[in-house]
Motif scaffolding. Sequence first.
Motif, short mmCIF file in Angstrom:
data_model
loop_
_atom_site.label_atom_id
_atom_site.label_comp_id
_atom_site.label_asym_id
_atom_site.label_seq_id
_atom_site.Cartn_x
_atom_site.Cartn_y
_atom_site.Cartn_z
N ALA A 109 0.85 -1.20 0.00
CA ALA A 109 0.00 0.00 0.00
C ALA A 109 0.88 1.24 0.00
O ALA A 109 1.71 1.41 0.88
CB ALA A 109 -0.92 -0.01 1.21
N ASP A 110 0.68 2.09 -0.99
CA ASP A 110 1.44 3.33 -1.07
C ASP A 110 0.54 4.51 -0.68
O ASP A 110 -0.61 4.33 -0.28
CB ASP A 110 2.04 3.52 -2.46
CG ASP A 110 0.99 3.58 -3.56
OD1 ASP A 110 -0.23 3.61 -3.26
OD2 ASP A 110 1.38 3.62 -4.73
N VAL A 111 1.09 5.71 -0.81
CA VAL A 111 0.34 6.92 -0.45
C VAL A 111 -0.96 7.01 -1.25
O VAL A 111 -2.01 7.34 -0.70
CB VAL A 111 1.21 8.18 -0.68
CG1 VAL A 111 0.40 9.44 -0.47
CG2 VAL A 111 2.41 8.17 0.25
N GLU A 112 -0.91 6.70 -2.53
CA GLU A 112 -2.12 6.79 -3.36
C GLU A 112 -3.21 5.84 -2.88
O GLU A 112 -4.39 6.18 -2.91
CB GLU A 112 -1.80 6.52 -4.83
CG GLU A 112 -1.06 7.65 -5.51
CD GLU A 112 -1.79 8.98 -5.44
OE1 GLU A 112 -2.97 9.06 -5.83
OE2 GLU A 112 -1.17 9.96 -4.97
N ALA A 113 -2.83 4.66 -2.43
CA ALA A 113 -3.82 3.70 -1.92
C ALA A 113 -4.54 4.28 -0.70
O ALA A 113 -5.76 4.14 -0.56
CB ALA A 113 -3.14 2.38 -1.57
N TYR B 160 -11.96 10.65 -4.05
CA TYR B 160 -10.60 10.65 -4.60
C TYR B 160 -10.53 11.49 -5.88
O TYR B 160 -9.63 12.32 -6.04
CB TYR B 160 -10.16 9.21 -4.87
CG TYR B 160 -8.76 9.09 -5.44
CD1 TYR B 160 -7.65 9.22 -4.62
CD2 TYR B 160 -8.55 8.84 -6.79
CE1 TYR B 160 -6.36 9.11 -5.13
CE2 TYR B 160 -7.27 8.72 -7.31
CZ TYR B 160 -6.18 8.86 -6.46
OH TYR B 160 -4.91 8.76 -6.98
N ALA B 161 -11.49 11.31 -6.76
CA ALA B 161 -11.53 12.09 -8.01
C ALA B 161 -11.69 13.58 -7.71
O ALA B 161 -11.03 14.42 -8.33
CB ALA B 161 -12.66 11.59 -8.91
N GLY C 187 -6.76 19.41 -6.42
CA GLY C 187 -5.35 19.50 -6.09
C GLY C 187 -5.02 19.32 -4.63
O GLY C 187 -4.05 19.89 -4.13
N HIS C 188 -5.81 18.53 -3.92
CA HIS C 188 -5.58 18.29 -2.49
C HIS C 188 -4.54 17.21 -2.28
O HIS C 188 -4.81 16.16 -1.71
CB HIS C 188 -6.89 17.91 -1.79
CG HIS C 188 -7.88 19.01 -1.80
ND1 HIS C 188 -9.22 18.79 -1.80
CD2 HIS C 188 -7.74 20.36 -1.82
CE1 HIS C 188 -9.86 19.95 -1.81
NE2 HIS C 188 -8.98 20.91 -1.83
#
Length: 132
Positions: A60-64, A123-124, A130-131
Amino acid sequence: MPPSPPPPVPQLTVWYNTKCPVCNAGIDWQTNRLVQAARAGVIVFRDINLEPEALARFGADVEAVRRRLHGLDANGRLLMGADCAIAIWHHTPGDAWLAALLGNRVIRPLTRLAYDRFADVLYAWNRRKGHW
């Protein structure tokens, strides 16, 4: 003087995206409801932006985490999305009924589906605004 005992192992550690205004407000609200549990170290909320590699061993990375809440229970088991939210409700005074209702084996698949759709929309929205 004897050494002080180690801090308690949290029963739940939750990573979330503090840069998302909705996520941040939700966790702030939840933390206020969990003050006693947070002070006792039962539940801990952490900013994935400050610890981007925290869940790398799980893939799991930051995007996950920006997409869905991620947490570790006291046994080191990874909880994602609705399962993490259910675990938070389980530890929140007055919300155990919500955890029992939305986390029962019949309803849980619908809870996961609803959570995932909401998370996708959020998320979208965060990406558009730009958060990050």
